[in-house]
Design a protein around this motif. Structure first.
Motif, PDB file in Angstrom:
ATOM      1  N   LYS A   1       0.816  -1.235   0.000  1.00 25.98           N
ATOM      2  CA  LYS A   1       0.000   0.000   0.000  1.00 25.98           C
ATOM      3  C   LYS A   1       0.843   1.275   0.000  1.00 25.98           C
ATOM      4  CE  LYS A   1      -3.280  -3.003   0.827  1.00 25.98           C
ATOM      5  NZ  LYS A   1      -2.422  -4.144   1.191  1.00 25.98           N
ATOM      6  N   LYS A   2       2.121   1.151  -0.268  1.00 29.30           N
ATOM      7  CA  LYS A   2       2.979   2.339  -0.288  1.00 29.30           C
ATOM      8  C   LYS A   2       2.857   3.036  -1.635  1.00 29.30           C
ATOM      9  CE  LYS A   2       7.749   3.943   0.331  1.00 29.30           C
ATOM     10  NZ  LYS A   2       9.150   3.554   0.626  1.00 29.30           N
ATOM     11  N   VAL A   3       2.506   4.312  -1.605  1.00 35.19           N
ATOM     12  CA  VAL A   3       2.449   5.127  -2.822  1.00 35.19           C
ATOM     13  C   VAL A   3       3.554   6.170  -2.721  1.00 35.19           C
ATOM     14  CG1 VAL A   3       1.042   6.675  -4.240  1.00 35.19           C
ATOM     15  CG2 VAL A   3      -0.043   4.768  -3.017  1.00 35.19           C
ATOM     16  N   ARG A   4       4.562   6.031  -3.568  1.00 37.83           N
ATOM     17  CA  ARG A   4       5.722   6.910  -3.502  1.00 37.83           C
ATOM     18  C   ARG A   4       5.440   8.263  -4.161  1.00 37.83           C
ATOM     19  NH1 ARG A   4       8.831   5.149  -6.949  1.00 37.83           N
ATOM     20  NH2 ARG A   4       7.654   3.342  -7.689  1.00 37.83           N
ATOM     21  N   THR A   5       6.260   9.239  -3.785  1.00 37.42           N
ATOM     22  CA  THR A   5       6.185  10.569  -4.400  1.00 37.42           C
ATOM     23  C   THR A   5       6.815  10.519  -5.788  1.00 37.42           C
ATOM     24  OG1 THR A   5       6.342  11.639  -2.244  1.00 37.42           O
ATOM     25  CG2 THR A   5       6.864  12.981  -4.177  1.00 37.42           C
ATOM     26  N   LEU A   6       6.157  11.118  -6.752  1.00 44.17           N
ATOM     27  CA  LEU A   6       6.697  11.162  -8.110  1.00 44.17           C
ATOM     28  C   LEU A   6       7.954  12.023  -8.159  1.00 44.17           C
ATOM     29  CD1 LEU A   6       3.415  11.582 -10.168  1.00 44.17           C
ATOM     30  CD2 LEU A   6       4.993   9.658 -10.349  1.00 44.17           C
ATOM     31  N   GLY A   7       8.977  11.511  -8.803  1.00 43.08           N
ATOM     32  CA  GLY A   7      10.191  12.284  -9.029  1.00 43.08           C
ATOM     33  C   GLY A   7      10.367  12.483 -10.522  1.00 43.08           C
ATOM     34  N   SER A   8      11.276  11.677 -11.106  1.00 44.52           N
ATOM     35  CA  SER A   8      11.431  11.668 -12.552  1.00 44.52           C
ATOM     36  C   SER A   8      12.011  10.321 -12.940  1.00 44.52           C
ATOM     37  CB  SER A   8      12.322  12.816 -13.028  1.00 44.52           C
ATOM     38  OG  SER A   8      12.295  12.905 -14.443  1.00 44.52           O
ATOM     39  N   GLY A   9      12.307  10.157 -14.228  1.00 48.67           N
ATOM     40  CA  GLY A   9      12.849   8.900 -14.699  1.00 48.67           C
ATOM     41  C   GLY A   9      11.961   8.194 -15.687  1.00 48.67           C
ATOM     42  N   SER A  10      10.750   8.726 -15.928  1.00 43.93           N
ATOM     43  CA  SER A  10       9.897   8.147 -16.955  1.00 43.93           C
ATOM     44  C   SER A  10       8.973   9.227 -17.507  1.00 43.93           C
ATOM     45  CB  SER A  10       9.104   6.960 -16.409  1.00 43.93           C
ATOM     46  OG  SER A  10       8.581   6.191 -17.491  1.00 43.93           O
ATOM     47  N   ASP A  11       8.091   8.807 -18.427  1.00 43.07           N
ATOM     48  CA  ASP A  11       7.389   9.762 -19.282  1.00 43.07           C
ATOM     49  C   ASP A  11       6.291  10.571 -18.613  1.00 43.07           C
ATOM     50  OD1 ASP A  11       8.669   9.331 -21.904  1.00 43.07           O
ATOM     51  OD2 ASP A  11       7.902   7.297 -21.715  1.00 43.07           O
ATOM     52  N   TYR A  12       6.019  10.329 -17.351  1.00 42.94           N
ATOM     53  CA  TYR A  12       5.049  11.159 -16.635  1.00 42.94           C
ATOM     54  C   TYR A  12       5.601  12.541 -16.307  1.00 42.94           C
ATOM     55  CZ  TYR A  12       7.929   9.687 -12.699  1.00 42.94           C
ATOM     56  OH  TYR A  12       9.000   9.445 -11.875  1.00 42.94           O
ATOM     57  N   THR A  13       6.915  12.718 -16.394  1.00 38.77           N
ATOM     58  CA  THR A  13       7.571  13.920 -15.873  1.00 38.77           C
ATOM     59  C   THR A  13       7.026  15.207 -16.486  1.00 38.77           C
ATOM     60  OG1 THR A  13       9.575  12.629 -15.482  1.00 38.77           O
ATOM     61  CG2 THR A  13       9.807  15.023 -15.488  1.00 38.77           C
ATOM     62  N   ALA A  14       6.924  15.258 -17.810  1.00 36.51           N
ATOM     63  CA  ALA A  14       6.450  16.492 -18.447  1.00 36.51           C
ATOM     64  C   ALA A  14       5.001  16.788 -18.086  1.00 36.51           C
ATOM     65  CB  ALA A  14       6.601  16.389 -19.964  1.00 36.51           C
ATOM     66  N   PHE A  15       4.193  15.743 -17.950  1.00 30.96           N
ATOM     67  CA  PHE A  15       2.788  15.948 -17.586  1.00 30.96           C
ATOM     68  C   PHE A  15       2.673  16.517 -16.169  1.00 30.96           C
ATOM     69  CE2 PHE A  15       2.651  12.741 -20.910  1.00 30.96           C
ATOM     70  CZ  PHE A  15       1.575  13.146 -21.676  1.00 30.96           C
ATOM     71  N   GLN A  16       3.315  15.854 -15.208  1.00 30.83           N
ATOM     72  CA  GLN A  16       3.158  16.244 -13.812  1.00 30.83           C
ATOM     73  C   GLN A  16       3.963  17.485 -13.457  1.00 30.83           C
ATOM     74  OE1 GLN A  16       1.261  14.774 -10.903  1.00 30.83           O
ATOM     75  NE2 GLN A  16       1.813  16.912 -10.619  1.00 30.83           N
ATOM     76  N   ASP A  17       5.239  17.498 -13.792  1.00 35.37           N
ATOM     77  CA  ASP A  17       6.138  18.541 -13.291  1.00 35.37           C
ATOM     78  C   ASP A  17       6.145  19.810 -14.128  1.00 35.37           C
ATOM     79  OD1 ASP A  17       6.813  16.696 -11.375  1.00 35.37           O
ATOM     80  OD2 ASP A  17       8.695  16.103 -12.311  1.00 35.37           O
ATOM     81  N   HIS A  18       5.734  19.703 -15.374  1.00 36.03           N
ATOM     82  CA  HIS A  18       5.757  20.875 -16.253  1.00 36.03           C
ATOM     83  C   HIS A  18       4.376  21.490 -16.439  1.00 36.03           C
ATOM     84  CE1 HIS A  18       7.742  23.463 -19.150  1.00 36.03           C
ATOM     85  NE2 HIS A  18       6.870  23.152 -20.084  1.00 36.03           N
ATOM     86  N   LEU A  19       3.322  20.637 -16.486  1.00 36.75           N
ATOM     87  CA  LEU A  19       1.971  21.140 -16.769  1.00 36.75           C
ATOM     88  C   LEU A  19       0.978  20.935 -15.634  1.00 36.75           C
ATOM     89  CD1 LEU A  19       1.253  20.296 -20.519  1.00 36.75           C
ATOM     90  CD2 LEU A  19       2.224  22.353 -19.513  1.00 36.75           C
ATOM     91  N   GLY A  20       1.366  20.252 -14.562  1.00 37.93           N
ATOM     92  CA  GLY A  20       0.434  20.059 -13.453  1.00 37.93           C
ATOM     93  C   GLY A  20      -0.723  19.145 -13.794  1.00 37.93           C
ATOM     94  N   ILE A  21      -0.444  18.093 -14.558  1.00 43.31           N
ATOM     95  CA  ILE A  21      -1.451  17.087 -14.898  1.00 43.31           C
ATOM     96  C   ILE A  21      -1.219  15.889 -13.988  1.00 43.31           C
ATOM     97  CG2 ILE A  21      -2.281  15.513 -16.696  1.00 43.31           C
ATOM     98  CD1 ILE A  21      -1.280  17.677 -18.723  1.00 43.31           C
ATOM     99  N   PRO A  22      -2.151  15.562 -13.097  1.00 40.35           N
ATOM    100  CA  PRO A  22      -1.937  14.474 -12.141  1.00 40.35           C
ATOM    101  C   PRO A  22      -1.535  13.180 -12.842  1.00 40.35           C
ATOM    102  CG  PRO A  22      -3.956  15.649 -11.643  1.00 40.35           C
ATOM    103  CD  PRO A  22      -3.484  16.163 -12.967  1.00 40.35           C
ATOM    104  N   SER A  23      -0.497  12.538 -12.332  1.00 42.99           N
ATOM    105  CA  SER A  23       0.074  11.384 -13.009  1.00 42.99           C
ATOM    106  C   SER A  23       0.325  10.237 -12.047  1.00 42.99           C
ATOM    107  CB  SER A  23       1.395  11.778 -13.687  1.00 42.99           C
ATOM    108  OG  SER A  23       1.198  12.793 -14.646  1.00 42.99           O
ATOM    109  N   VAL A  24       0.455   9.056 -12.635  1.00 46.22           N
ATOM    110  CA  VAL A  24       0.817   7.863 -11.878  1.00 46.22           C
ATOM    111  C   VAL A  24       1.809   7.066 -12.700  1.00 46.22           C
ATOM    112  CG1 VAL A  24      -1.124   6.526 -12.794  1.00 46.22           C
ATOM    113  CG2 VAL A  24      -0.069   5.823 -10.671  1.00 46.22           C
TER     114      VAL A  24
END
Length: 740
Positions: free
Chosen positions: A524-547
């Motif tokens: 049940k551990k949900v880690r904090t998103l950092g970087s290293g895969s293709d969610y980065t531009a969505f979450q960190d650049h545009l504020g689009i919630p990602s998993v």
């Protein structure tokens, strides 16, 4: 952008205007007629726009707008039944049968497009970007001893992974050499020092003990942080080159020292395996390093890439090639075991490695790296299933490219799962399904170099994504172990919980425990998103919630995973990683169920309270989120009731309110974007709450600007970031507390 409330819209009128110059009785009759007519027309328009499958159209068989809505339960059943192990195996076999570096896999892009079209995805296209990248030409690593004005060769590194008879793709004639993406050209001969994992603190430890890396080659282990940041820190301190190897001390108990045979005979690490990978400065900005913040289209102005990629050469090596270098340092410099427990994690003590820092006077390495830099097309495959609601879009994605011919786990276990999802969607479409919200499928190119395809696509479509994207669901390594792992924006936390509860854990099912879900066996551990895969531009650049998720967690009793190695192959996957391809199917089901839940439920499946609670001590935001989620839940319950068609006013009011709630959910994470971005050359990262750690890359920081300012002792910046965070929280709180 501020969410636009229905109450604020000036172009929607439920009642027609009444002309003032009519007689009293005519005016009254006209008013009543206008009210009835206007109401009916309004209901018609709203029904078509907001809920075309709900009354009155549900029973209008001849209406050209009619679409018989398939219940979510039926869609979920199709998603649970369609993905098959043998089909996933076939997909994996195709993707891993030959080299597919970023910018060199057009045939796979075409094949993926053709499969999606074959399965019934209505709109599929290949979108290309011209991206600055490098490819290997030649390399050399020699260990030398000074002898007068010349050198004596002590050891010549192979810098190659041997072909294995049992593993066919390791012997391909066109297999990819060992190299670092975005590494610099160079030929240097210098003394060298050992720097543990090459973290920021490791270099600080060396300096505090009098070990200078200026003018030296740095030898360090993979692990703990992104490899490019090891090179950056060494470069910043004046090093002239970097060598990085995989130490078996990081493999847990599954080692040859503990009696396990090495791959291909057993689950332990092959001593000659090499981890390729990018050395781009990922936490300073992903994507094409010559076009930061805008898409790499033909003819665009290009910038100096040096802020984002190294200027010193580097090579990845096996621990077999690292052994002679490490033993050459024995007794020279400092004994790093005295630096602290963190430095005592090496796994080669039994090979006579004492892990001294060096340098050893007169002992040098010759590091030669020759790469070719080019601007070349990279190909994304984008599939679209248009929904009724045009400005609410769910995006799911995985990348195709790999450093080797294989890539059975990274990324093609995810690629195989994505094909099974596309097939499932195709079956739904064949039965007449059209999603309530638009669904996009993405097969990215160039992720391994630095999230190239996804970043350029996001930068190219950022205005549209800002106004339409609800969430991005990413799977990179879909299956390499039975351990489910997830990092996610807290808004999507419930979505993950819900989907994992519906999918039976394959291993538990094989043992006869058919009631044990993935959720039941997961920590049940949900880690904090950092970087290293293709969610980065969505979450960190545009504020689009990602998993970002997959069965890629560490299994203490499982086989060693040969990350970015030729031995991440179809043969390894079939024998050790996921025999039977059961977890390929499991991740396809979880992924697909999450996409359906987002696309089909009247109220978007977000949890604002979880988001607010993850940001400690912001009570006003928590309170507003709790009230908002409660109202969303109440409204979902009301919408589930059977409301008679003639009570259309109530139905219309409920759906207008649902529309307003969904818009607020959509824009909530955008409230935490700071246009100026982070400090210290990290301006591409716009999110106040989430970003990769400046000197970690993979792992995420919460309130990164504030954390970095505190670490650096810049109290002026600390105060500035407190104000920025407070402003973002206030905006989010007011948005949730505002009228619906």
């Amino acid at each position: 952008m501020k969410a636009l409330h229905i109450s604020e819209k000036q172009d929607i009128e439920f009642w027609p205007r009444i002309e003032p110059d009519l007689g009293p009785s005519v005016q009254a009759r006209s008013s009543r007629a206008a009210l009835v007519l206007g109401g009916c027309l309004s209901y018609l328009a709203l029904s078509l726009f907001l809920f075309p499958s709900w009354p009155p159209f549900r029973n209008c068989k001849h209406s050209k707008w009619h679409r018989e809505r398939m219940p979510l339960s039926m869609l979920e059943e199709i998603m649970m039944l369609t993905p098959q192990e043998e089909e996933a195996r076939k997909h994996s076999d195709y993707y891993t049968s030959g080299p597919h570096l970023g910018g060199k896999n057009f045939s796979q892009a075409m094949w993926t497009k053709e499969r999606w079209e074959e399965y019934g995805i209505p709109e599929v296209e290949i979108v290309s970007y011209d991206i600055y990248t490098n490819y290997p030409k030649s390399h050399r690593l020699g260990l030398l001893k000074a002898k007068g004005d010349d050198y004596k060769l002590l050891y010549e590194a192979s810098l190659e992974e041997p072909a294995l008879e049992e593993d066919p793709t390791t012997a391909l004639k066109d297999r990819i050499p060992t190299f670092h993406g975005y590494s610099a050209n160079g030929n240097v001969t210098a003394e060298f020092v050992y720097a543990n994992y090459g973290t920021y603190n490791d270099f600080e430890d060396l300096l505090s003990h009098g070990v200078n890396v200026t003018g030296k080659v740095v030898l360090c282990k993979y692990g703990h942080i992104f490899r490019g940041l090891k090179v950056k820190r060494a470069q910043d301190l004046g090093a002239v080159g970097v060598l990085i190897y995989s130490d078996p001390g990081d493999d847990g108990k599954i080692t040859e020292l503990n009696g396990y045979k090495a791959y291909p005979d057993g689950p332990a690490r092959n001593k000659e395996s090499v981890q390729r990978g990018s050395v781009q400065f990922l936490s300073f900005g992903p994507g094409d390093p010559t076009t930061p913040g805008y898409a790499s289209k033909p003819g665009v102005e290009r910038q100096d890439p040096s802020p984002f990629i190294p200027s010193i050469p580097s090579l990845p090596i096996s621990y077999m090639d690292a052994l002679p270098l490490l033993t050459a340092l024995n007794g020279h410099g400092k004994n790093t075991s005295e630096f602290g427990e963190y430095w005592r994690t090496g796994g080669l003590y039994h090979k006579n490695v004492q892990y001294f820092s060096g340098p050893a006077k007169g002992i040098v390495v010759n590091l030669h790296n020759e790469v070719e830099y080019v601007i070349t097309p990279h190909w994304n495959v984008i599939g679209k299933i248009p929904g009724y609601i045009k400005d609410e879009t769910v995006i799911i994605g995985n990348h195709r490219d790999a450093w080797i011919a294989g890539g059975a786990a990274d990324p093609n276990s995810g690629s195989a799962a994505l094909l099974e999802i596309a097939k499932s969607f195709g079956k739904m479409i064949e039965l007449g399904w059209k999603p309530a919200r638009t669904i996009l499928l993405a097969s990215w190119d160039g992720e391994e170099y630095g999230l190239l395809g996804s970043t350029e696509w996001v930068e190219d479509h950022q205005k549209l994504l800002h106004t339409t994207a609800l969430a991005y669901l990413n799977v990179d390594v879909g299956a390499r172990s039975p351990v489910f792992s997830v990092a996610a924006n807290p808004l999507l936390q419930d979505l993950v919980f819900n989907a994992t509860q519906k999918v039976v854990d394959p291993n538990r099912a094989q043992q006869g425990h058919f009631d044990d879900s993935v959720y039941d066996v997961w920590n049940k551990k949900v880690r904090t998103l950092g970087s290293g895969s293709d969610y980065t531009a969505f979450q960190d650049h545009l504020g689009i919630p990602s998993v970002d998720m997959g069965f890629g967690g560490e299994d203490a009793n499982g086989p060693v995973y040969h990350y970015h190695s030729n031995y991440d192959s179809f043969h390894w996957m079939e024998k050790f990683g996921d025999p039977g391809f059961k977890y390929h199917v499991a991740i396809a089901k979880i992924w697909g169920l999450m996409a359906l839940q987002l696309a089909e439920t009247p109220i978007v499946s977000f949890n604002a309270t979880a988001y607010a609670s993850s940001l400690a001590c912001l009570k006003d935001f928590v309170s507003a989120s709790q009230k908002f989620d409660a109202e969303a839940s109440r409204l979902a319950h009301e919408l589930a009731k059977d409301i008679p068609w003639w009570n259309w006013w109530k139905k219309a009011a409920l759906w207008l309110k649902a529309r307003a709630i969904n818009q607020k959910y959509k824009y909530l994470d955008r409230a935490f974007l700071h246009p100026e971005g982070l400090d210290d050359g990290r301006h591409w990262f716009k999110h106040v709450v989430y970003a990769p750690g400046k000197w970690t890359g993979y792992s995420g920081d919460v309130f990164p600007g504030l954390l970095e300012a505190g670490r650096e002792g810049n109290w002026t910046n600390v105060c500035r970031w407190v104000r920025i965070i407070r402003h973002s929280v206030d905006v989010a709180t007011k948005e949730l507390s505002g009228p619906l």
